[in-house]
Design a protein around this motif. Structure first.
Motif, PDB file in Angstrom:
ATOM      1  N   MET A  18       0.839  -1.175   0.000  1.00 32.72           N
ATOM      2  CA  MET A  18       0.000   0.000   0.000  1.00 32.72           C
ATOM      3  C   MET A  18       0.887   1.242   0.000  1.00 32.72           C
ATOM      4  SD  MET A  18      -3.005   1.129   2.624  1.00 32.72           S
ATOM      5  CE  MET A  18      -2.156   1.706   4.068  1.00 32.72           C
ATOM      6  N   THR A  19       0.616   2.156  -0.901  1.00 32.90           N
ATOM      7  CA  THR A  19       1.348   3.410  -0.979  1.00 32.90           C
ATOM      8  C   THR A  19       0.618   4.458  -0.143  1.00 32.90           C
ATOM      9  OG1 THR A  19       2.081   2.872  -3.193  1.00 32.90           O
ATOM     10  CG2 THR A  19       2.244   5.168  -2.528  1.00 32.90           C
ATOM     11  N   MET A  20       1.388   5.193   0.669  1.00 31.22           N
ATOM     12  CA  MET A  20       0.803   6.231   1.500  1.00 31.22           C
ATOM     13  C   MET A  20       1.371   7.573   1.080  1.00 31.22           C
ATOM     14  SD  MET A  20       0.943   4.429   5.227  1.00 31.22           S
ATOM     15  CE  MET A  20      -0.343   5.422   5.981  1.00 31.22           C
ATOM     16  N   ASN A  21       0.545   8.602   1.165  1.00 32.25           N
ATOM     17  CA  ASN A  21       1.045   9.928   0.851  1.00 32.25           C
ATOM     18  C   ASN A  21       1.721  10.528   2.088  1.00 32.25           C
ATOM     19  OD1 ASN A  21      -0.897  11.220   2.523  1.00 32.25           O
ATOM     20  ND2 ASN A  21      -2.365  11.273   0.852  1.00 32.25           N
ATOM     21  N   HIS A  22       2.304  11.667   1.894  1.00 34.59           N
ATOM     22  CA  HIS A  22       3.081  12.322   2.952  1.00 34.59           C
ATOM     23  C   HIS A  22       2.257  12.551   4.216  1.00 34.59           C
ATOM     24  CE1 HIS A  22       6.126  14.946   4.655  1.00 34.59           C
ATOM     25  NE2 HIS A  22       5.160  15.794   4.928  1.00 34.59           N
ATOM     26  N   ASP A  23       1.070  13.115   4.065  1.00 32.34           N
ATOM     27  CA  ASP A  23       0.223  13.400   5.224  1.00 32.34           C
ATOM     28  C   ASP A  23      -0.169  12.125   5.955  1.00 32.34           C
ATOM     29  OD1 ASP A  23       0.358  16.139   4.794  1.00 32.34           O
ATOM     30  OD2 ASP A  23      -1.517  16.194   3.647  1.00 32.34           O
ATOM     31  N   SER A  24      -0.470  11.074   5.218  1.00 29.12           N
ATOM     32  CA  SER A  24      -0.833   9.798   5.843  1.00 29.12           C
ATOM     33  C   SER A  24       0.334   9.227   6.633  1.00 29.12           C
ATOM     34  CB  SER A  24      -1.275   8.786   4.785  1.00 29.12           C
ATOM     35  OG  SER A  24      -2.459   9.213   4.166  1.00 29.12           O
ATOM     36  N   CYS A  62       2.768  10.940   8.035  1.00 23.59           N
ATOM     37  CA  CYS A  62       2.929  11.765   9.239  1.00 23.59           C
ATOM     38  C   CYS A  62       1.874  11.414  10.277  1.00 23.59           C
ATOM     39  CB  CYS A  62       2.855  13.247   8.876  1.00 23.59           C
ATOM     40  SG  CYS A  62       4.269  13.808   7.908  1.00 23.59           S
ATOM     41  N   ASP A  63       0.632  11.244   9.839  1.00 23.41           N
ATOM     42  CA  ASP A  63      -0.439  10.865  10.758  1.00 23.41           C
ATOM     43  C   ASP A  63      -0.141   9.519  11.410  1.00 23.41           C
ATOM     44  OD1 ASP A  63      -1.801  13.188  10.097  1.00 23.41           O
ATOM     45  OD2 ASP A  63      -3.216  12.177   8.741  1.00 23.41           O
ATOM     46  N   ARG A  64       0.359   8.599  10.627  1.00 23.55           N
ATOM     47  CA  ARG A  64       0.670   7.256  11.135  1.00 23.55           C
ATOM     48  C   ARG A  64       1.797   7.320  12.168  1.00 23.55           C
ATOM     49  NH1 ARG A  64      -1.741   2.416  11.727  1.00 23.55           N
ATOM     50  NH2 ARG A  64      -0.266   0.764  11.387  1.00 23.55           N
ATOM     51  N   LEU A  65       2.792   8.136  11.924  1.00 23.95           N
ATOM     52  CA  LEU A  65       3.901   8.295  12.867  1.00 23.95           C
ATOM     53  C   LEU A  65       3.399   8.809  14.215  1.00 23.95           C
ATOM     54  CD1 LEU A  65       6.944   8.332  13.520  1.00 23.95           C
ATOM     55  CD2 LEU A  65       6.996  10.638  12.573  1.00 23.95           C
ATOM     56  N   VAL A  66       2.571   9.821  14.184  1.00 23.71           N
ATOM     57  CA  VAL A  66       2.009  10.380  15.419  1.00 23.71           C
ATOM     58  C   VAL A  66       1.142   9.342  16.117  1.00 23.71           C
ATOM     59  CG1 VAL A  66       0.473  12.153  16.360  1.00 23.71           C
ATOM     60  CG2 VAL A  66       2.181  12.762  14.636  1.00 23.71           C
ATOM     61  N   GLU A  67       0.357   8.609  15.357  1.00 26.98           N
ATOM     62  CA  GLU A  67      -0.499   7.562  15.929  1.00 26.98           C
ATOM     63  C   GLU A  67       0.342   6.501  16.639  1.00 26.98           C
ATOM     64  OE1 GLU A  67      -3.222   3.856  14.312  1.00 26.98           O
ATOM     65  OE2 GLU A  67      -2.920   5.581  13.016  1.00 26.98           O
ATOM     66  N   GLN A  68       1.396   6.035  15.986  1.00 27.99           N
ATOM     67  CA  GLN A  68       2.238   4.996  16.565  1.00 27.99           C
ATOM     68  C   GLN A  68       2.976   5.491  17.813  1.00 27.99           C
ATOM     69  OE1 GLN A  68       2.442   1.626  15.652  1.00 27.99           O
ATOM     70  NE2 GLN A  68       0.601   2.302  14.566  1.00 27.99           N
ATOM     71  N   ALA A  69       3.420   6.734  17.789  1.00 20.34           N
ATOM     72  CA  ALA A  69       4.083   7.300  18.970  1.00 20.34           C
ATOM     73  C   ALA A  69       3.101   7.369  20.137  1.00 20.34           C
ATOM     74  CB  ALA A  69       4.640   8.683  18.652  1.00 20.34           C
ATOM     75  N   GLY A  70       1.856   7.724  19.858  1.00 18.33           N
ATOM     76  CA  GLY A  70       0.843   7.761  20.902  1.00 18.33           C
ATOM     77  C   GLY A  70       0.561   6.386  21.479  1.00 18.33           C
ATOM     78  N   LEU A  71       0.528   5.373  20.637  1.00 23.23           N
ATOM     79  CA  LEU A  71       0.333   4.003  21.116  1.00 23.23           C
ATOM     80  C   LEU A  71       1.498   3.564  21.991  1.00 23.23           C
ATOM     81  CD1 LEU A  71      -1.067   2.332  17.862  1.00 23.23           C
ATOM     82  CD2 LEU A  71      -2.322   2.803  19.985  1.00 23.23           C
ATOM     83  N   LEU A  79       5.157  16.359  13.968  1.00 26.64           N
ATOM     84  CA  LEU A  79       5.957  17.336  13.233  1.00 26.64           C
ATOM     85  C   LEU A  79       5.114  17.961  12.140  1.00 26.64           C
ATOM     86  CD1 LEU A  79       9.164  15.159  12.929  1.00 26.64           C
ATOM     87  CD2 LEU A  79       8.654  16.893  14.640  1.00 26.64           C
ATOM     88  N   GLY A  80       4.372  18.966  12.528  1.00 30.60           N
ATOM     89  CA  GLY A  80       3.491  19.615  11.582  1.00 30.60           C
ATOM     90  C   GLY A  80       4.220  20.177  10.379  1.00 30.60           C
ATOM     91  N   ALA A  81       5.520  20.497  10.526  1.00 30.03           N
ATOM     92  CA  ALA A  81       6.292  21.055   9.418  1.00 30.03           C
ATOM     93  C   ALA A  81       6.562  20.007   8.350  1.00 30.03           C
ATOM     94  CB  ALA A  81       7.619  21.612   9.950  1.00 30.03           C
ATOM     95  N   TRP A  82       6.361  18.733   8.647  1.00 36.84           N
ATOM     96  CA  TRP A  82       6.622  17.700   7.664  1.00 36.84           C
ATOM     97  C   TRP A  82       5.667  17.881   6.543  1.00 36.84           C
ATOM     98  CZ3 TRP A  82       8.456  12.286   9.319  1.00 36.84           C
ATOM     99  CH2 TRP A  82       9.536  12.397  10.204  1.00 36.84           C
TER     100      TRP A  82
END
Length: 96
Positions: free
Chosen positions: A1-7, A9-18, A93-96
């Motif tokens: 599955m290909t993810m775009n940049h925003d996806s 970044c969202d996934r990174l934040v989600e995983q850090a929260g978990l 990292l909102g700047a990403w």
């Protein structure tokens, strides 16, 4: 599955929260089987260091690699990992 940049970044934040959620109430002195000689506190410090390293790279728009000291330094165990990077603050990292 290909993810775009925003996806991504969202996934990174989600995983850090978990990851942070798993730290709540955890015994930070427990050994980490996959990292011989490390405790959970050392592992969290290392992960938080990676988030800070990436954040600094993005924030400063560094054209050169930054020193990896934050990733390599597992510290003396005095850091409160939940307050210092077990949270998803470093990953957001909102700047990403």
């Amino acid at each position: 599955m290909t993810m775009n940049h925003d996806s991504l970044c969202d996934r990174l934040v989600e995983q850090a929260g978990l990851f942070a959620a798993h730290l709540e109430g955890a015994d930070l002195a427990l050994p980490v089987a996959a990292c011989p000689g490390w405790t959970l506190r050392n592992l969290v410090r290392h992960v938080a260091g990676g988030h800070r390293w990436a954040e600094e790279t993005v924030r400063t728009r560094s054209a050169e690699p930054l020193p990896a000291g934050l990733l390599r330094d597992v510290g003396d165990g005095s850091l409160d990992p939940v307050a210092a990077g077990g949270s998803d603050e470093g990953a957001a990292l909102g700047a990403w």
